[in-house]
Design a protein around this motif. Structure first.
Motif, short mmCIF file in Angstrom:
data_model
loop_
_atom_site.label_atom_id
_atom_site.label_comp_id
_atom_site.label_asym_id
_atom_site.label_seq_id
_atom_site.Cartn_x
_atom_site.Cartn_y
_atom_site.Cartn_z
N ARG A 1 81.95 36.51 44.85
CA ARG A 1 82.69 35.05 45.62
C ARG A 1 83.20 33.92 44.81
NH1 ARG A 1 78.72 33.10 49.92
NH2 ARG A 1 76.91 33.71 48.42
N SER A 2 83.92 33.19 45.55
CA SER A 2 84.37 32.05 44.71
C SER A 2 83.46 31.07 44.78
CB SER A 2 85.78 31.65 45.53
OG SER A 2 85.27 30.76 46.88
N GLU A 3 83.70 30.16 43.83
CA GLU A 3 82.73 29.09 43.53
C GLU A 3 82.64 28.27 44.83
OE1 GLU A 3 83.59 27.42 39.65
OE2 GLU A 3 82.22 28.88 38.71
N LEU A 4 83.95 28.06 45.50
CA LEU A 4 83.96 26.94 46.64
C LEU A 4 83.31 27.52 47.73
CD1 LEU A 4 85.34 24.70 48.38
CD2 LEU A 4 87.46 26.19 48.69
N ALA A 5 83.38 29.12 47.92
CA ALA A 5 82.43 29.89 49.02
C ALA A 5 81.03 29.56 48.93
CB ALA A 5 82.74 31.15 49.06
N LEU A 6 80.75 29.62 47.40
CA LEU A 6 78.88 29.41 47.16
C LEU A 6 78.78 27.88 47.64
CD1 LEU A 6 79.05 31.00 43.89
CD2 LEU A 6 77.93 31.90 45.91
N ALA A 7 79.59 26.93 47.29
CA ALA A 7 79.36 25.61 47.63
C ALA A 7 79.30 25.17 48.97
CB ALA A 7 80.30 24.67 46.89
N ALA A 8 80.09 25.80 49.85
CA ALA A 8 80.16 25.67 51.27
C ALA A 8 78.91 26.30 51.85
CB ALA A 8 81.43 26.31 51.78
N GLU A 9 78.70 27.32 51.58
CA GLU A 9 77.34 28.15 51.89
C GLU A 9 76.10 27.56 51.76
OE1 GLU A 9 74.38 32.00 51.48
OE2 GLU A 9 76.44 32.19 50.97
N ALA A 10 75.82 26.66 50.54
CA ALA A 10 74.90 25.99 50.34
C ALA A 10 74.76 24.72 51.01
CB ALA A 10 74.74 25.72 48.83
N VAL A 11 76.12 24.02 51.20
CA VAL A 11 76.14 22.77 51.96
C VAL A 11 75.57 23.05 53.44
CG1 VAL A 11 77.78 20.96 52.89
CG2 VAL A 11 77.79 21.60 50.30
N ARG A 12 76.14 24.13 54.03
CA ARG A 12 75.87 24.34 55.42
C ARG A 12 74.54 24.72 55.46
NH1 ARG A 12 81.04 27.13 55.36
NH2 ARG A 12 79.82 29.25 54.69
N ALA A 13 73.83 25.58 54.57
CA ALA A 13 72.60 25.71 54.56
C ALA A 13 71.68 24.35 54.52
CB ALA A 13 71.99 26.77 53.43
N ALA A 14 71.86 23.50 53.68
CA ALA A 14 71.07 22.25 53.53
C ALA A 14 71.17 21.74 54.78
CB ALA A 14 71.47 21.66 52.40
N VAL A 15 72.33 21.21 55.33
CA VAL A 15 72.60 20.68 56.45
C VAL A 15 71.68 21.18 57.65
CG1 VAL A 15 74.06 19.96 58.36
CG2 VAL A 15 74.87 19.72 55.94
N ALA A 16 71.72 22.40 57.92
CA ALA A 16 70.94 23.15 59.00
C ALA A 16 69.54 22.87 58.73
CB ALA A 16 71.29 24.60 58.84
N ASP A 17 69.08 23.10 57.50
CA ASP A 17 67.65 22.80 56.95
C ASP A 17 67.04 21.46 57.66
OD1 ASP A 17 65.15 23.70 55.30
OD2 ASP A 17 65.74 21.92 54.60
N ALA A 18 68.04 20.54 57.44
CA ALA A 18 67.53 19.06 57.92
C ALA A 18 67.67 19.02 59.45
CB ALA A 18 68.53 18.06 57.29
N GLY A 19 67.90 19.82 60.10
CA GLY A 19 68.10 19.81 61.52
C GLY A 19 69.33 18.97 62.10
N LEU A 20 70.44 18.87 61.10
CA LEU A 20 71.74 17.95 61.32
C LEU A 20 72.72 19.07 61.61
CD1 LEU A 20 71.16 15.61 58.33
CD2 LEU A 20 71.24 15.13 61.09
N VAL A 21 73.80 18.60 61.84
CA VAL A 21 75.32 19.39 62.16
C VAL A 21 76.19 19.01 60.90
CG1 VAL A 21 74.81 19.85 64.49
CG2 VAL A 21 75.96 18.04 63.92
N PRO A 22 77.03 19.70 60.85
CA PRO A 22 78.20 19.42 59.67
C PRO A 22 78.75 18.22 59.99
CG PRO A 22 78.39 21.87 60.15
CD PRO A 22 77.49 21.25 60.98
N GLY A 23 79.21 17.68 61.18
CA GLY A 23 79.62 16.58 61.43
C GLY A 23 78.86 15.12 61.23
N ASP A 24 77.52 15.18 60.95
CA ASP A 24 76.52 14.31 60.63
C ASP A 24 76.93 13.92 59.30
OD1 ASP A 24 75.28 14.18 63.11
OD2 ASP A 24 74.32 15.83 62.61
N VAL A 25 77.76 14.57 58.44
CA VAL A 25 77.60 14.36 56.92
C VAL A 25 78.98 13.70 56.82
CG1 VAL A 25 77.95 15.31 54.81
CG2 VAL A 25 76.58 16.65 56.31
N ASP A 26 78.59 12.20 56.02
CA ASP A 26 79.74 11.52 55.93
C ASP A 26 79.87 10.90 54.26
OD1 ASP A 26 77.56 9.71 55.55
OD2 ASP A 26 78.32 8.26 57.09
N GLY A 27 79.13 11.85 53.48
CA GLY A 27 79.08 11.63 51.84
C GLY A 27 79.00 12.99 51.13
#
Length: 384
Positions: free
Chosen positions: A25-51
């Motif tokens: 997979r592309s490095e962008l796909a890897l980054a997006a998957e990791a970011v989504r997983a971290a946000v979900a682990d925190a109990g947040l949704v993507p729209g909560d992220v501002d940085g």
């Protein structure tokens, strides 16, 4: 009992892709998957992220990751230089952002196809003109073409100064692989090694053997940082940022600083150590688990010594004695080489009590970034 100073930021989410040798997979796909997983682990949704914060070496721009991961508006985005030395500094920048009110939820990420794509261990390739390239021009004609060759000079000096043999480095490799063997996420899960295995592995750049060198990995890792107040309302117990620091020594270079004092000691590590102990109010005896950047085994010994866990030249004996749980995820030698970001995730797991190699009652974790380059470090603490 030492009472640590109040924290102004906390780690609340961790997420990673599988660690492989060919992601497909592309490095962008890897980054997006990791970011989504971290946000979900925190109990947040993507729209909560501002940085967002990443490395200058990362190929996935912050706005591209925001789009791919479904994030909303960003009020803070930044990058940190110097390869693996940037790992803990991404958390430092995120902590500064949330403490100042610049952002409320910041994700730090790093993703690359370092095995199937650009292999750092393959040596120096053609570079754009830069000050760093000019500095390398003094080393390349002498045959110092790879990170292993640069580290080997420092390792040889370390052995000479302290009257040691290269087998002392094996204690680090064996410890890492012992923990990796019981970590299901580790590439070397189920595959411990012995000191004899270390001694039998082939030379890469004497005195470094194959098992003294970290892996090459495809994958991504992300971490979510927010305020302690918001953290306490989220899914997991927070890992509070008790102290964070960056450091560069006088005459600093990138793993080629052979003329700036004693090569057997990484001065940038001393700069970080001094700040972490001062800012946290803690000392080595207060650390329950250490996650030290292990791109090459000798630098783990040097870091232990610079942080004051043992005396100069005593790092090998210290590791062999097992007095301090060290790289309990298996490190970059055993779990994966993610430029140190997976080590921060392991410190968070230890403070949550969810590590596959859990240290009972772990309350304080030390994490370091790359040694031999401008570097960074963290002391994380459990809440309460």
């Amino acid at each position: 009992m030492i009472r640590p100073r109040a924290a102004s930021a906390a780690l609340v989410g961790i997420g990673a892709t599988p660690f492989t040798k060919d992601s497909g997979r592309s490095e962008l796909a890897l980054a997006a998957e990791a970011v989504r997983a971290a946000v979900a682990d925190a109990g947040l949704v993507p729209g909560d992220v501002d940085g967002l914060v990443t490395f200058t070496m990362d190929t996935s721009p912050e706005i591209a990751v925001a789009q791919a991961a479904g994030l909303g508006e960003l009020t803070f985005f930044s990058r940190v230089h110097y390869g693996g030395g940037a790992a803990c500094a991404t958390v430092l920048q995120a902590a500064l952002a949330v403490a100042s009110g610049t952002a409320e939820v910041v994700v730090c990420y790093r993703a690359f196809n370092e095995r199937s794509g650009r292999r750092f261990g393959a040596g120096v390739r053609q570079r754009e003109p830069s000050a760093e390239g000019v500095a390398l021009g003094w080393m390349l004609p002498a045959g110092l073409l790879t990170p292993a060759s640069w580290a080997a000079l420092a390792a040889r000096r370390y052995l000479h100064v302290h009257g040691l043999e290269a087998d002392v480095f094996g204690h680090v490799a064996v410890t890492a692989r012992r923990y990796a063997a019981t970590n299901p996420a580790a590439y070397f899960h189920g595959r411990p090694i012995t000191l004899a295995d270390h001694a039998a592995s082939r030379w890469i750049a004497e005195p470094l053997r194959l098992l003294d060198c970290c892996q090459e990995t495809d994958g991504g890792q992300a971490l979510v940082v927010t305020t302690p107040e918001r953290a306490r309302d989220l899914r997991h117990p927070p890992a509070l940022v008790r102290a964070a620091a960056q450091g560069a020594g006088r005459g600093q270079e990138q793993m080629t600083g052979f003329h700036r004092g004693e090569a057997a000691r990484p001065p940038e590590t001393a700069v970080v150590a001094r700040q972490l102990w001062q800012r946290s109010g803690l000392r080595p005896a207060d650390v329950d688990v250490a996650v030290l950047y292990d791109h090459f085994t000798p630098y783990v010994l040097m870091q232990l010594e610079e942080f004051g866990f043992c005396g100069p030249g005593e790092g090998g004996e210290f590791v062999a004695a097992g007095a301090l749980p060290l790289n309990t995820h298996g490190g970059q030698l055993g779990e994966a080489y993610l430029h140190g970001m997976n080590g921060i995730a392991e410190a968070v797991r230890q403070l949550r009590g969810t590590s596959p190699n859990q240290v009972p009652g772990a309350a304080h974790a030390l994490v370091t970034a790359g040694a031999g380059v401008p570097t960074s470090g963290l002391i994380l603490g459990a809440d309460g």
